[in-house]
Design a protein around this motif. Structure first.
Motif, short mmCIF file in Angstrom:
data_model
loop_
_atom_site.label_atom_id
_atom_site.label_comp_id
_atom_site.label_asym_id
_atom_site.label_seq_id
_atom_site.Cartn_x
_atom_site.Cartn_y
_atom_site.Cartn_z
N LYS A 95 13.54 8.28 -34.08
CA LYS A 95 14.76 9.42 -34.00
C LYS A 95 15.24 9.53 -32.86
CE LYS A 95 13.11 11.69 -37.49
NZ LYS A 95 13.47 10.85 -39.39
N VAL A 96 16.53 9.44 -32.86
CA VAL A 96 17.71 9.91 -31.52
C VAL A 96 18.16 11.00 -31.60
CG1 VAL A 96 19.34 8.25 -30.51
CG2 VAL A 96 17.78 7.07 -31.65
N GLU A 97 18.64 11.64 -30.69
CA GLU A 97 19.54 12.56 -30.19
C GLU A 97 20.83 12.63 -30.67
OE1 GLU A 97 17.66 15.58 -29.46
OE2 GLU A 97 15.94 14.81 -29.17
N MET A 98 21.53 13.39 -31.05
CA MET A 98 22.26 13.63 -31.78
C MET A 98 23.72 13.87 -30.35
SD MET A 98 24.57 13.21 -34.24
CE MET A 98 26.96 13.46 -33.65
N THR A 99 24.53 13.02 -30.28
CA THR A 99 26.23 13.40 -29.08
C THR A 99 26.57 14.23 -29.09
OG1 THR A 99 25.46 10.79 -28.87
CG2 THR A 99 23.59 11.81 -27.70
N ALA A 100 27.63 13.83 -27.60
CA ALA A 100 29.41 14.28 -28.50
C ALA A 100 29.88 13.75 -27.00
CB ALA A 100 28.99 15.58 -28.33
N PRO A 101 31.06 13.50 -27.42
CA PRO A 101 31.52 13.37 -28.41
C PRO A 101 30.99 11.64 -29.36
CG PRO A 101 33.13 12.78 -27.09
CD PRO A 101 32.21 12.66 -26.30
N VAL A 102 32.11 12.22 -31.21
CA VAL A 102 31.81 11.22 -32.26
C VAL A 102 32.78 10.16 -31.26
CG1 VAL A 102 32.19 9.90 -34.09
CG2 VAL A 102 30.16 12.23 -33.27
N THR A 103 32.99 9.55 -31.46
CA THR A 103 34.74 8.54 -30.37
C THR A 103 35.36 7.66 -32.00
OG1 THR A 103 33.57 6.61 -29.26
CG2 THR A 103 34.56 9.35 -28.39
N CYS A 104 36.29 7.37 -31.82
CA CYS A 104 36.40 7.17 -33.24
C CYS A 104 37.82 5.44 -32.57
CB CYS A 104 37.32 7.11 -33.84
SG CYS A 104 38.02 6.28 -35.32
N LEU A 105 37.60 4.36 -32.16
CA LEU A 105 38.69 3.61 -31.64
C LEU A 105 39.66 2.96 -32.83
CD1 LEU A 105 39.71 1.61 -28.96
CD2 LEU A 105 37.88 -0.06 -30.29
N VAL A 106 40.93 3.71 -32.36
CA VAL A 106 41.91 3.47 -33.80
C VAL A 106 42.39 2.22 -33.49
CG1 VAL A 106 43.35 3.74 -35.06
CG2 VAL A 106 41.45 4.91 -34.23
N GLU A 107 42.63 0.89 -34.05
CA GLU A 107 42.70 -0.61 -33.61
C GLU A 107 44.25 -0.63 -34.86
OE1 GLU A 107 40.79 -3.73 -32.37
OE2 GLU A 107 39.27 -2.04 -32.36
N PRO A 108 45.95 -0.14 -34.98
CA PRO A 108 46.44 0.01 -35.80
C PRO A 108 46.37 -1.30 -36.86
CG PRO A 108 46.95 1.20 -34.33
CD PRO A 108 45.83 0.52 -34.01
N GLY A 109 46.76 -1.96 -38.22
CA GLY A 109 46.98 -2.58 -38.06
C GLY A 109 48.65 -2.84 -38.25
N ALA A 110 48.71 -4.07 -38.96
CA ALA A 110 50.47 -5.10 -38.51
C ALA A 110 51.43 -3.91 -38.45
CB ALA A 110 50.40 -6.23 -38.83
#
Length: 192
Positions: free
Chosen positions: A73-88
């Motif tokens: 079990k691993v503790e929850m952390t913050a933030p949840v990140t999202c790396l966005v690599e937009p399509g062409a």
């Protein structure tokens, strides 16, 4: 399990990745240098950021609940990140890498994921321009805030990377008030 669920639902007592704030900040954004750290991540392709983030979150939540090689079990952390690599183009899929910061007690040796779509990411030190905003961060709001950050950086003559960019969420969907969200644009690294 109850502690992790409580942390996820109420966003309290969570560890954050270490960073150093720059002495000079923008009038409507921060400048942060994030230290080298490990994150657990998964990449989702799709047309909609919200759907991809939700799908990625589910896989990562399974990982912290024990779906890993150690069954730890691993503790929850913050933030949840999202790396966005937009399509062409406008009708192209984008890549969304959703990530949880690995807590300090697991930074040296994170449990290996058992899901082949989940991986441990070694983030090098990086500097980001960060705009913080409240509310429920749906895709349209994230894009609006990103555009505001881009305009602020242009106003201040700040060199930055156009793509990719990050979104960051600190709160569970159950938290109704005082929500914290961010968009991060990376500092342009001078060529050597």
């Amino acid at each position: 399990m109850l502690k992790t669920m409580g942390q996820a639902l109420f966003s309290t007592g969570l560890q954050y990745p270490p960073f150093t704030a720059a002495e000079k900040q923008g009038q409507d954004y921060e400048v942060r240098s994030y230290h080298p750290t490990k994150w657990v991540s998964t990449t989702v392709s799709g047309m909609e950021m919200d759907a991809a983030t939700s799908s990625g979150f589910s896989k990562l939540f399974s990982y912290i609940q024990g779906k890993n090689q150690n069954k730890a079990k691993v503790e929850m952390t913050a933030p949840v990140t999202c790396l966005v690599e937009p399509g062409a183009g406008p009708a192209c899929e984008s890549q969304f890498t959703v990530s949880f910061f690995v807590p300090q007690e697991h930074q040296e040796n994170p449990p290996e994921p058992s899901d082949p779509d989940v991986f441990v990411e070694h983030r090098k030190e990086f500097t980001a321009y960060v705009r913080t905003f409240g509310g429920f961060a749906k895709e349209n709001l994230k894009r609006e805030e990103l555009l505001k950050l881009v305009e602020s950086l242009k106003r201040d003559g700040v060199e930055h990377v156009g793509e990719p960019f990050y979104t960051a969420g600190y709160d569970s969907p159950m938290k109704l008030i005082n929500r914290r969200n961010e968009v991060w644009i990376l500092q342009k690294v001078p060529e050597k």
